[in-house]
Design an enzyme around this catalytic site. Structure first.
Site, PDB file in Angstrom:
ATOM      1  N   ASP A 170       0.834  -1.197   0.000  1.00 22.30           N
ATOM      2  CA  ASP A 170       0.000   0.000   0.000  1.00 22.30           C
ATOM      3  C   ASP A 170       0.876   1.258   0.000  1.00 22.30           C
ATOM      4  O   ASP A 170       1.846   1.347   0.757  1.00 22.30           O
ATOM      5  CB  ASP A 170      -0.882  -0.029   1.260  1.00 22.30           C
ATOM      6  CG  ASP A 170      -1.991   0.993   1.225  1.00 22.30           C
ATOM      7  OD1 ASP A 170      -2.868   0.885   0.347  1.00 22.30           O
ATOM      8  OD2 ASP A 170      -1.995   1.911   2.076  1.00 22.30           O
ATOM      9  N   GLU A 219       2.002  -0.271  -4.770  1.00 23.16           N
ATOM     10  CA  GLU A 219       1.102   0.797  -5.207  1.00 23.16           C
ATOM     11  C   GLU A 219       1.942   2.073  -5.204  1.00 23.16           C
ATOM     12  O   GLU A 219       2.117   2.703  -4.157  1.00 23.16           O
ATOM     13  CB  GLU A 219      -0.093   0.943  -4.255  1.00 23.16           C
ATOM     14  CG  GLU A 219      -1.084   1.982  -4.756  1.00 23.16           C
ATOM     15  CD  GLU A 219      -1.967   2.590  -3.678  1.00 23.16           C
ATOM     16  OE1 GLU A 219      -3.009   3.136  -4.021  1.00 23.16           O
ATOM     17  OE2 GLU A 219      -1.604   2.542  -2.486  1.00 23.16           O
TER      18      GLU A 219
END
Ligand code: NOJ
Length: 528
Positions: free
Chosen positions: A206, A259
């Protein structure tokens, strides 16, 4: 030598809250995922994906629906237990499906025991595990950083009891971890080992580019560098390098995909130099408007700026973005464009990432104001999967026997997976064929790629390997198009697949080929 699995793979993102609910409480769970694995691989009519990426299932107060993690090494009771994860991993591996789990290193939940201790006093041993700073005069936060979510406002919250501010680049319930503290690094890297020991095949990381940013500029950097804002710090690269080292403690090709939400492919590919991430999600591509020229530029630019060996990956949907069928709707053209877009994600050279429901051509759901739950407007793309038509399975559409936590898409009767399964003209049938073709054809999963010219109207490229050459062509024009395909290097071939269900397959002369509006085709070219 065969290319690594994660280069050839099609990875399918499961957002557990919305995939399948076995318990009947209206929220999806791990037992639901296990019960629906036949949809993905290892059963007749399965989609044929190679890996799943599970969005967070860890204990969480759900301020950001699981991206606020209160324990990195357990499972929220809403989703199940650690035993369910073990069962899921075993069932996936038995089908030849790899399992990637989400890792959220930039921030924890404010309920994580680390943060509870950290905020308890300025002298707590965990105080420095988060980013605490004094405010500026006049009761102002330490700097002007804003949360990524507009509704949240400042990226700082004052803790009245201890008189300092803590950093949170997302909601106030997601305090940023202080990666400059070696104890944080050691504890967080151990959470990777926890899941690797349980057999997972890798991680989706993330906001990889935000990890480790603090308000003070890194030593020796000029004041104008973009990392003086809150992103893409040298520290993010350092942490990704440490992650890679942990993965390499293990055998069997474990993989990390970041990400990396930056709009500069130079910076993006900086994470792919070989000793950091294996893959990075490409948000330049995800945010490209529906224009052949714009997509071509993105693809060519990646190749031009990437360091040697960097491997591309393509995705157009995830749980944070409007679905393709809605985003590119252009006055009713969404469904046809969504079919054409499947060729981009799956047949451009690179790893393909699909978001659950993309294979059904789902549009965004209508979410009435009283059912909005997300702080940042992302409910429509997170609507539950319609597995069966409501007329047969009730209002939960086979997703749940209870009340779904978000509304099901309006057209569930027609778009349900069970309805599409036996319809050769369906989006699901198209995806199934494309995945089969990709897996069976070296040129399409590992071959070289040449982009052809084509202006605004045509995106076309040739893939080649082992003496085979394949052409992919997509019509972006507002009407039918007779593309100039001289660059394909062969006058004719076998039209193997079209996104237009009305098109006859078979021999085709490229000079005479006319593409319908929003149509994409795949042609096995004759040998020169
Ligand atoms: C990116 C995730 O995809 C998104 O859903 C989340 O809100 C933020 N990171 C914060 O974790």
């Amino acid at each position: 030598m065969a290319s690594p699995w994660w280069q050839r793979a099609v990875v399918y993102q499961i957002y557990p809250r919305s995939f399948a609910d076995a318990s009947g409480d209206g929220v999806g769970d791990l037992a639901g995922v296990i019960a629906r694995l036949d949809h993905l691989r290892g059963a007749p009519g399965a989609l044929g994906v190679d890996a799943i990426w599970l969005s967070p299932f860890y204990p969480s107060p759900m301020a950001d629906f699981g991206y606020d993690v209160a324990d990195y090494t357990d499972v929220d009771p809403l989703f199940g237990t650690l035993a369910d994860v073990d069962r899921l991993v075993a069932e996936c591996h038995a089908r030849g499906l790899r399992v990637i789990v989400d890792w959220v290193p930039n921030h924890s939940s404010d309920r994580h025991p680390w943060f509870v201790a950290s905020r308890s006093s300025r002298s707590d041993p965990k105080r420095d595990w988060y980013v605490w700073r004094d405010g500026r005069p006049g009761g102002r936060p330490p700097n002007d950083w804003r949360s990524s979510f507009d509704r949240v406002g400042a990226a700082w919250t004052l803790d009245e009891a201890t008189g300092q501010w803590y950093l949170h680049k997302f909601t106030a319930e997601q305090p940023d971890l202080n990666w400059a503290n070696p104890e944080v690094e050691a504890a967080m890297l151990d959470t990777l080992r926890f899941w690797l020991d349980r057999g997972v095949d890798g991680f989706r990381i993330d906001v990889a580019h935000e990890v480790g940013s603090v308000p003070e500029p890194p030593a020796g950097t000029p004041g104008t560098e973009p990392w003086l804002r809150d992103q893409d710090w040298p520290g993010s690269h350092r942490v990704m390098g440490r992650v890679r080292e942990v993965l390499e403690e293990y055998d069997g090709d474990r993989m990390a995909v970041g990400e990396v939400y930056v709009f500069d492919q130079r910076r993006l590919t900086g994470y792919l130099a070989g000793d950091e991430l294996h893959l990075a999600h490409n948000f330049v591509f995800m945010n490209t408007p529906w224009s052949a020229r714009a997509f071509r530029q993105t693809v060519e630019e990646f190749d031009a700026v990437a360091p040697p060996g960097a491997w591309p990956s393509w995705c157009l949907e995830n749980h944070d973005h409007a679905r393709v069928a809605s985003r590119y709707d252009g006055g009713g053209r969404g469904p046809a464009r969504a079919r054409a877009a499947a060729l981009l994600v799956l047949l451009l050279r690179g790893t393909a990432f699909l978001f659950q429901g993309q294979e059904l051509g789902l549009p965004d759901a209508e979410v009435p104001p009283e059912r909005v739950v997300d702080v940042d407007g992302r409910d429509p793309e997170r609507a539950p999967i319609p597995w069966e038509p409501p007329s047969a399975a009730g209002p939960g559409a086979g997703f749940t026997a209870g009340e779904p936590w978000l509304p099901i898409v309006a057209d569930a009767e027609r778009l349900a997976a069970s309805v599409q399964r036996d319809d050769p003209r369906s989006a699901l049938a198209l995806y199934r064929r494309l995945l089969e073709l990709r897996a069976a054809t070296p040129a399409l999963h590992e071959g070289r790629q040449t982009m052809l010219g084509g202006g605004d109207d045509l995106l076309a490229w040739v893939r080649e390997a082992r003496g085979e050459r394949w052409l992919v062509a997509v019509n972006f024009a507002d009407g039918p198009l007779r593309p100039r395909l001289g660059g394909a290097g062969a006058p004719a071939g076998e039209l193997v697949l079209s996104t237009d269900p009305g098109r006859a397959e078979g021999r085709v002369a490229l000079a005479g080929l006319e593409l319908a509006r929003d149509e994409g085709v795949v042609v096995r070219l004759d040998r020169a």
